[in-house]
Design an enzyme around this catalytic site. Structure first.
Site, mmCIF file in Angstrom:
data_model
loop_
_atom_site.group_PDB
_atom_site.id
_atom_site.type_symbol
_atom_site.label_atom_id
_atom_site.label_comp_id
_atom_site.label_asym_id
_atom_site.label_seq_id
_atom_site.Cartn_x
_atom_site.Cartn_y
_atom_site.Cartn_z
ATOM 1 C CG HIS A 63 2.806 76.990 22.834
ATOM 2 N ND1 HIS A 63 2.915 76.868 21.471
ATOM 3 C CD2 HIS A 63 1.635 76.391 23.161
ATOM 4 C CE1 HIS A 63 1.861 76.231 20.992
ATOM 5 N NE2 HIS A 63 1.075 75.913 22.008
ATOM 6 N NE ARG A 67 -5.803 71.809 28.642
ATOM 7 C CZ ARG A 67 -5.537 71.700 27.351
ATOM 8 N NH1 ARG A 67 -6.102 72.513 26.473
ATOM 9 N NH2 ARG A 67 -4.724 70.775 26.926
ATOM 10 C CG ASN A 97 -6.697 75.741 23.165
ATOM 11 O OD1 ASN A 97 -6.082 76.275 24.086
ATOM 12 N ND2 ASN A 97 -6.414 74.526 22.718
ATOM 13 C CG HIS A 181 -1.488 74.751 15.640
ATOM 14 N ND1 HIS A 181 -1.232 73.945 16.715
ATOM 15 C CD2 HIS A 181 -2.038 73.936 14.701
ATOM 16 C CE1 HIS A 181 -1.594 72.704 16.438
ATOM 17 N NE2 HIS A 181 -2.097 72.666 15.227
ATOM 18 C CG ASP A 324 1.947 72.553 22.738
ATOM 19 O OD1 ASP A 324 0.935 73.108 23.227
ATOM 20 O OD2 ASP A 324 1.906 71.866 21.700
ATOM 21 C CG HIS A 328 -5.356 66.437 27.829
ATOM 22 N ND1 HIS A 328 -6.458 67.163 27.450
ATOM 23 C CD2 HIS A 328 -4.424 66.651 26.880
ATOM 24 C CE1 HIS A 328 -6.193 67.789 26.310
ATOM 25 N NE2 HIS A 328 -4.954 67.498 25.949
#
Lengths: 456, 311
Positions: A63, A67, A97, A181, A324, A328
């Site tokens: 997981h 990006r 994602n 999720h 996870d 950022h």
């Protein structure tokens, strides 16, 4: 390809239930021999003294968020893979994602192509629906053929249960797991922290535990009805652990993962864990500071939830430890808590945090290897990974369990620094990360340079 | 002038303050009240100091109160509201504040929709920071003006019974008061529709949750009514304004349950006929306009204690 002989390490393999001091010979990217007093000619390869080290099947993080494509300023496939190598992971599976979403074979192929220069194995996970919009199923067969190892709408849920059912059926026919999720969007609403004492105290919009549990119950019911596998991502509540335990008891094909932050921190960290630079201020002034690096989805929960996660890991109700890893940029996180994006990086802190569980007696080293390697390999169907038997891929995590060090976000290989663990004094790290028979990371600088590992 | 003994750089919250801090601010405010009654309502105390009112949420009362407080102390006050600032151009809060810092203000008063926004900037600027409301967290100057109003009418806090009624969960006024009043020895009761009550009221020691407004009002000295945010998007919190007014609104009949000399407070702006009837709002128990008057004095005290130069 040079041969590698690891001499005298504590070899730990859950698959063969092996835990002994042995030598391992690696040749041609595979495990060639395991035994005592193995010999290797200097001309044929290199020998590495592994006394005091644990040799485990390579850790697999099922997981991560890499990006790329789309948000390369946060992380690229290469920087994420380097972070993985530095943290002791030999394989990572990356969530869908990205921008664009990994919802078609072209994107899957792009990721695999970019991953060819990466130091660790990168396995793409496809989205469940086109654009993660919850309307149309992706072309799963095409994507599976291109390299998608699983399908997941991670970051979101699939609200339409009929569509979710069909996605499970379709993925099942391709032998690909669906990773869920779990979140009820209405209950989650504008929540930013766990609904409890901290949200009540400071007026944060809260995320109740049942926002997660209701959706987990739905996924379990789907798996049970269809007799197909589901994997529950980042379990964070006591209730969720109980739901999964009961489902497993009655034979539902459900597996689950927990993150190091959910078994290490509880929601009090939201108001008590400062940026290093804020620490002096907060202590001197006696006001709370709210560190957005404690903001993730699902949120940090109650101490009782943390205890339940640990117990779930101990008993095996929770099969997998996964990070996870959610990079950022600092400026995106250094904003009002409610405006900050969810998520923290985890690849370079997971191993020492997991070793805390081992030192506390919650996991044996064998169970740690199981949660970090054997179980995720099984769930993702990676037949030649997750074990240390002759003939399997030479993906190995060599752990120095004693080494004491201080987590320094500035030293991360990851492009992002959003960790709540900066400055933590920890014990244990990856001494060596070996992928496909090549040493891609060595903690010891001298050893690294003698092995010819380029500094990144 | 008294020596300044407020030991903190900022006023971010009531939580974390000591009883002495509250008393110091209240005493200082009391001594400032007289200035506002002079024909020339100005003292030179903060002459040459620059105070920026940085308001990211609409506000009439609090902003004008801080502005008047600053001007009565001879400080230069500048108002910045989010709609006219670079927020609309996408600038982050920290960048905005660093830019303001470069212009060397002495105090930044900030109102923001997010919990902890004042805390975020306070650790990173030299200017003293005053929280004028952060999300649903705290509104310390409001609690302090409430305390001053209560003290004026009730002399002291020990054993005083205070009922806070309304949308507790989303109220920064309630949170600041739920920290402040027990600290000073008052007994606090809250009552709210179950949908507007924080899940864990045990986070507030010394605060009792009541099942009905009648139970909360029984024999109290002080009634604080909270504003219902009719503009709120989430329409699942209560069925209708009418039902809310019927079940939780303060009217003459309910007020009769309180002590005969009870005072009625409201932080404003009021929804007349919803959380409070006009008969109560304008009645003899109401001290709502006293609160507004005390708001100026309390804010003068805060600005003075943070920015004033000790002599």
């Amino acid at each position: 390809m040079k041969r590698i002989l690891l001499q005298g390490g504590r070899v730990i393999d859950p698959g063969s239930n092996l835990d002994q001091t042995l030598d391992i010979l690696i040749a041609d990217g595979a495990i060639a021999e395991i035994g005592r007093d193995l010999q290797l000619d200097e001309s044929a390869g290199i020998s590495i003294q592994a006394e005091d080290w644990w040799i485990m099947p390579g850790a697999i993080d099922m997981h991560t968020h890499l990006r790329e494509p789309g948000q390369e300023y946060k992380e690229t496939i290469l920087t994420g893979a380097r972070a993985a190598a530095a943290g002791g992971f030999t394989s990572i599976a990356c969530m869908a994602n990205t921008r664009p979403v990994n919802d078609c074979a072209a994107v899957t192929r792009f990721i695999c192509e970019q991953a060819r220069q990466a130091p660790v194995n990168v396995f793409p996970i496809g989205s469940v629906t086109v654009g993660m919009k919850g309307k149309l199923m992706v072309e799963m067969e095409d994507m599976a053929a291109a390299g998608a190892v699983a399908f997941s709408e991670d970051g979101k849920t699939v609200e339409n249960t009929k569509l979710y059912r069909h996605a499970l059926e379709y993925a099942g026919s391709l032998n690909r797991p669906v990773i869920c999720h779990c979140q009820d969007n209405y209950l989650f609403a504008d929540g930013v922290v766990h609904e409890g004492e901290i949200s009540s105290m400071y007026g944060f919009p809260g995320i109740p535990p049942m926002a997660e549990e209701i959706d987990i119950a739905r996924c379990i019911l789907l798996a049970e009805f269809l007799d197909l596998p589901v994997h529950i991502a980042h379990v964070s509540t006591q209730g969720a652990v109980a739901l999964i335990a009961r489902a497993k008891e009655r034979g539902v094909r459900v597996t689950a993962e927990a993150t190091p932050h959910h078994f290490t921190l509880d929601h009090r960290a939201v108001a008590d864990l400062y940026y290093r630079e804020d620490l002096e201020y907060a202590v001197r002034r006696q006001y709370a500071c709210f560190n957005p690096n404690t903001k993730m989805s699902p949120p940090l929960r109650e101490p009782e939830d943390v205890a339940a996660i640990k117990e779930g890991l101990r008993t095996g109700v929770i099969d997998v430890i996964a990070t996870d890893h959610a990079p950022h940029e600092q400026t995106e996180k250094e904003v009002e808590y409610q405006y900050a994006p969810f998520g923290i990086v985890g690849l370079e802190t997971a191993l020492p945090l997991t070793l805390m569980l081992v030192r506390k007696g919650i996991l044996t080293p064998m169970e740690m290897a199981e949660r970090l390697s054997t179980a995720p390999a099984g769930i993702l169907g990676l037949a030649k990974k997750g074990g240390l038997e002759v003939g399997m891929d030479a993906d190995l995590t060599v752990v120095d369990p004693e080494c004491r060090w201080v987590i320094d976000k500035e030293a991360f290989q990851s492009r992002s620094r959003n960790t709540p663990f900066d400055g933590w004094r920890v014990q244990g790290k990856a001494a060596l990360t070996i992928v496909g028979g090549e040493v891609v990371h060595a903690a010891d600088e001298q050893l690294a340079s003698s092995l010819g590992i380029a500094a990144w | 002038m008294k020596k300044r003994i407020f030991s903190r750089k900022d006023l971010l919250a009531i939580k974390g303050l000591h009883e002495d801090d509250l008393t110091l601010i209240l005493d200082t405010a009391e001594s400032f009240k007289e200035i506002s009654r002079r024909p020339i309502k100005k003292v030179p105390t903060l002459r040459g100091q620059t105070i920026i009112n940085l308001f990211y949420e609409p506000s009439t009362r609090t902003r004008s109160s801080f502005e008047i407080a600053a001007k009565r102390l001879s400080a230069d006050a500048i108002n910045i509201s989010a709609s006219t600032s670079s927020v609309v151009k996408g600038e982050t809060l920290l960048d905005t504040v660093k830019n303001l810092q470069a212009m060397a203000p002495d105090i930044i008063v900030i109102r923001h929709a997010c919990v902890g926004a004042p805390h975020l900037i306070a650790a990173r600027v030299d200017a003293r920071v005053v929280n004028a409301g952060d999300g649903a967290n705290e509104h310390p100057s409001q609690a302090l003006l409430d305390l001053l109003t209560i003290r004026e009418h009730k002399k002291n806090f020990a054993g005083l019974k205070v009922a806070i009624i309304g949308d507790i969960a989303h109220s920064r006024v309630a949170r600041s008061n739920m920290h402040a009043l027990p600290l000073l020895g008052a007994e606090v009761r809250v009552c709210s529709p179950p949908t507007m009550l924080p899940l864990r009221m045990d986070a507030f020691p010394g605060v009792r949750t009541c099942a009905s407004p009648e139970e909360a009002l029984e024999g109290v000295d002080v009634v604080m009514m909270l504003r219902i945010q009719l503009e709120r998007q989430d329409r699942t919190l209560f069925p209708s304004v009418n039902e809310y007014a019927r079940c939780y609104g303060l009217n003459v009949r309910r007020l009769a349950l309180a002590k005969k000399d009870a005072i009625v407070m409201h932080p404003g702006p009021m929804n007349r006929g919803v959380e409070i009837s006009s008969a109560v709002a304008d009645g003899k128990h109401s001290v709502i306009l006293d609160q507004v008057e005390n708001g100026v004095a309390v804010r003068m005290a805060i600005l003075y204690l943070l920015g004033g130069i000790a002599e």
